[in-house]
Structure formats: C-alpha cells, structure tokens
Motif scaffolding. Structure first.
Motif, mmCIF file in Angstrom:
data_model
loop_
_atom_site.group_PDB
_atom_site.id
_atom_site.type_symbol
_atom_site.label_atom_id
_atom_site.label_comp_id
_atom_site.label_asym_id
_atom_site.label_seq_id
_atom_site.Cartn_x
_atom_site.Cartn_y
_atom_site.Cartn_z
ATOM 1 N N SER A 41 0.810 -1.217 0.000
ATOM 2 C CA SER A 41 0.000 0.000 0.000
ATOM 3 C C SER A 41 0.844 1.268 0.000
ATOM 4 O O SER A 41 0.548 2.225 -0.718
ATOM 5 N N ILE A 42 1.888 1.297 0.819
ATOM 6 C CA ILE A 42 2.709 2.507 0.922
ATOM 7 C C ILE A 42 3.411 2.785 -0.403
ATOM 8 O O ILE A 42 3.418 3.922 -0.895
ATOM 9 N N GLU A 43 3.991 1.753 -1.007
ATOM 10 C CA GLU A 43 4.696 1.932 -2.275
ATOM 11 C C GLU A 43 3.738 2.385 -3.377
ATOM 12 O O GLU A 43 4.073 3.251 -4.198
ATOM 13 N N ASN A 44 2.537 1.801 -3.405
ATOM 14 C CA ASN A 44 1.558 2.198 -4.422
ATOM 15 C C ASN A 44 1.149 3.654 -4.257
ATOM 16 O O ASN A 44 1.030 4.403 -5.229
ATOM 17 N N ALA A 45 0.925 4.060 -3.010
ATOM 18 C CA ALA A 45 0.542 5.449 -2.751
ATOM 19 C C ALA A 45 1.668 6.396 -3.137
ATOM 20 O O ALA A 45 1.422 7.483 -3.673
ATOM 21 N N ASP A 46 2.916 5.995 -2.862
ATOM 22 C CA ASP A 46 4.065 6.828 -3.243
ATOM 23 C C ASP A 46 4.097 7.052 -4.752
ATOM 24 O O ASP A 46 4.340 8.173 -5.226
ATOM 25 N N MET A 47 3.856 5.988 -5.518
ATOM 26 C CA MET A 47 3.900 6.085 -6.978
ATOM 27 C C MET A 47 2.814 7.009 -7.510
ATOM 28 O O MET A 47 3.066 7.856 -8.372
ATOM 29 N N ILE A 48 1.595 6.868 -6.990
ATOM 30 C CA ILE A 48 0.495 7.698 -7.470
ATOM 31 C C ILE A 48 0.706 9.153 -7.069
ATOM 32 O O ILE A 48 0.488 10.079 -7.860
ATOM 33 N N GLU A 49 1.165 9.366 -5.846
ATOM 34 C CA GLU A 49 1.400 10.734 -5.386
ATOM 35 C C GLU A 49 2.472 11.418 -6.232
ATOM 36 O O GLU A 49 2.333 12.587 -6.605
ATOM 37 N N GLU A 50 3.537 10.699 -6.560
ATOM 38 C CA GLU A 50 4.606 11.269 -7.373
ATOM 39 C C GLU A 50 4.121 11.548 -8.793
ATOM 40 O O GLU A 50 4.469 12.573 -9.392
#
Length: 264
Positions: free
Chosen positions: A180-189
């Motif tokens: 979840s954290i990695e996915n959120a990082d990608m979308i936020e970036e």
C-alpha cells in the motif's frame, strides 16, 4: 442489437462509426495537412463465430490511440469495452495484429474488444432517477481500490471523487497483504509531476492493518481465505488498538471527504 465503435486520438482527433453501417462516419480535424483519419471494419457484417478486424489509418505515427465499443443488449443494458494501441510508423493500427497495451484486455486478441465488454454499471447508477448524475463517487477497499481506479479511467466515466482504502490512497502502515505505501508513493509522485497533487489526499496510519473498515469492526491479523477448492492463511496485519483508532479516524474523514465532493 447495435454496436458503436469509437476511436479517440487526443488532442487532435475524435471520431466514431456505427457497425454494421460504417458509411456513417463523423470526423473532427484540427489540421488540414494530414488526410482525415479513417476507421474500417472487415467484414462489416458477420456471424457470431466470425472475427471482425478493425483498422485505423491516416493517424500520426507512433501515437497512442484508444478504441472503444459500446453495445445495448436486448434488455437495454449498456455494455462497453476499450483498448489502447500505438500506431506504427505509417500511422496505422489493426486490432487483429497489434497488441493492446491497456484497457479491457492486453496483448494481441483479435476479438478482445468484443469479449472484453462489461456492463456499464457506473452509467446505470448515473441514470437512476434518484441520483444526481454529476455527483457520483467510487469507493474501494483492498483490490477494490484498483477496480476503482480502473473504472474511473473508462471512457465516459467521470466520477466526482474516488476513495481507496489500503490500495493506493489510504493505508495502514502495518499492512501485510499489499504494498500500500509503495503504491501510494507512486500515485502521489505521478500526480505531483503532472501538477495535480492538489487532487490527492493521503491518509496513513501506523499500526493499522489492511482491512480498515467502519468503526468498531473487529480486526484479524491473519485469517483463512477461501479460494476454492483451497483455503489459504492470509496475513492482514494490524494491532488491535491502533487499528481500531485508524478505523474511527478514517471513517470520519472519508465521510467528510464525500460530503465535500458530492454535496458541493
């Protein structure tokens, strides 16, 4: 039963044709240099077990193209599908020989646009007499987050807001089931790079697990997951007290988010 096939070439072209009568063709152009884009199907009439090849030509070379199809069933329900292609050096693509790089199916599937059709549930909801059509949101939990994003990117679907819980948006930091954290990082970036970071609100909860549900719902750090004919032990993560606190906080903020975006 009538099938509508649509091709979009943004920002330059948008046109559609109706099968089986491909003579009805509408084209909007912004440039007088290149010949008008052309969409053809062969054969224009076919039996249920015959393949139909759809080709687009006179398009910019090496450019993305979206091909979509819509059909009303005998009961009047709307079904739709779409596929993303890249034109070749000659500015053409062919649904029979070329690979779809995204959409309702992936790879080289000559009839993927047909068997990949799904009921247009979002439009059915919009058409409901007790629903305000431009104030519909989508919320997803776990894998439902990815389905939420997929639905939101379909042709003609314009939700007022999206909520994803332990997929790409709101997450428990002790999630043992998904990245979840990695996915959120990608979308936020990605949104930040596109200058649209204001569209993204991220919630993160230390000690919370995967299944952040309404307040006071019990949480299991691990449980049996039935995938017939097998049963698997699935790790969800989360510690009782911080997970319970996350559910209370997230629920209140989700309701407030929906209220702000749907009651505007």
């Amino acid at each position: 039963m009538q099938l509508l096939v649509n091709m979009e070439m943004k920002p330059c072209f948008s046109f559609y044709s109706k099968l089986p009568s491909l003579q009805q063709l509408s084209v909007r152009r912004k440039s007088g240099v290149r010949p008008a884009p052309l969409l053809t199907a062969a054969p224009v009439r076919a039996l249920i077990d015959e393949q139909i090849s759809i080709q687009g030509c006179f398009l910019p070379p090496h450019s993305p193209v979206t091909l979509s199809a819509r059909m009303h069933s005998d009961e009047g329900d709307l079904w739709e599908s779409f596929a993303h292609f890249n034109t070749n050096a000659s500015g053409t693509f062919n649904s029979t020989n070329d690979h779809s790089v995204g959409g309702s199916y992936l790879g080289c599937e000559p009839m993927g646009l047909f068997w990949g059709m799904q009921p247009a549930a979002f439009q059915l909801l919009q058409d409901h007499p007790q629903v305000v059509s431009d104030r519909v949101g989508i919320i997803g939990l776990s894998f439902g987050c990815y389905m939420t994003l997929r639905i939101a990117t379909r042709t003609g679907v314009k939700p007022a807001c999206l909520v994803g819980i332990n997929g790409p948006v709101g997450m428990g930091e002790d999630d043992l089931s998904a990245s979840s954290i990695e996915n959120a990082d990608m979308i936020e970036e990605s949104l930040r790079s596109a200058g649209k970071s204001h569209l993204f609100t991220r919630l993160s909860y230390p000690g919370a697990g995967h299944l952040i549900e309404p307040p006071y719902s019990p949480n299991a750090r691990a449980s049996m997951w039935s995938i017939k004919p097998k049963k698997l032990i699935t790790l969800w993560g989360g510690h009782p007290a911080p997970h319970a606190a996350a559910q209370e906080d997230a629920w209140a903020k989700v309701l407030n988010f929906l209220d702000n975006n749907l009651r505007r």
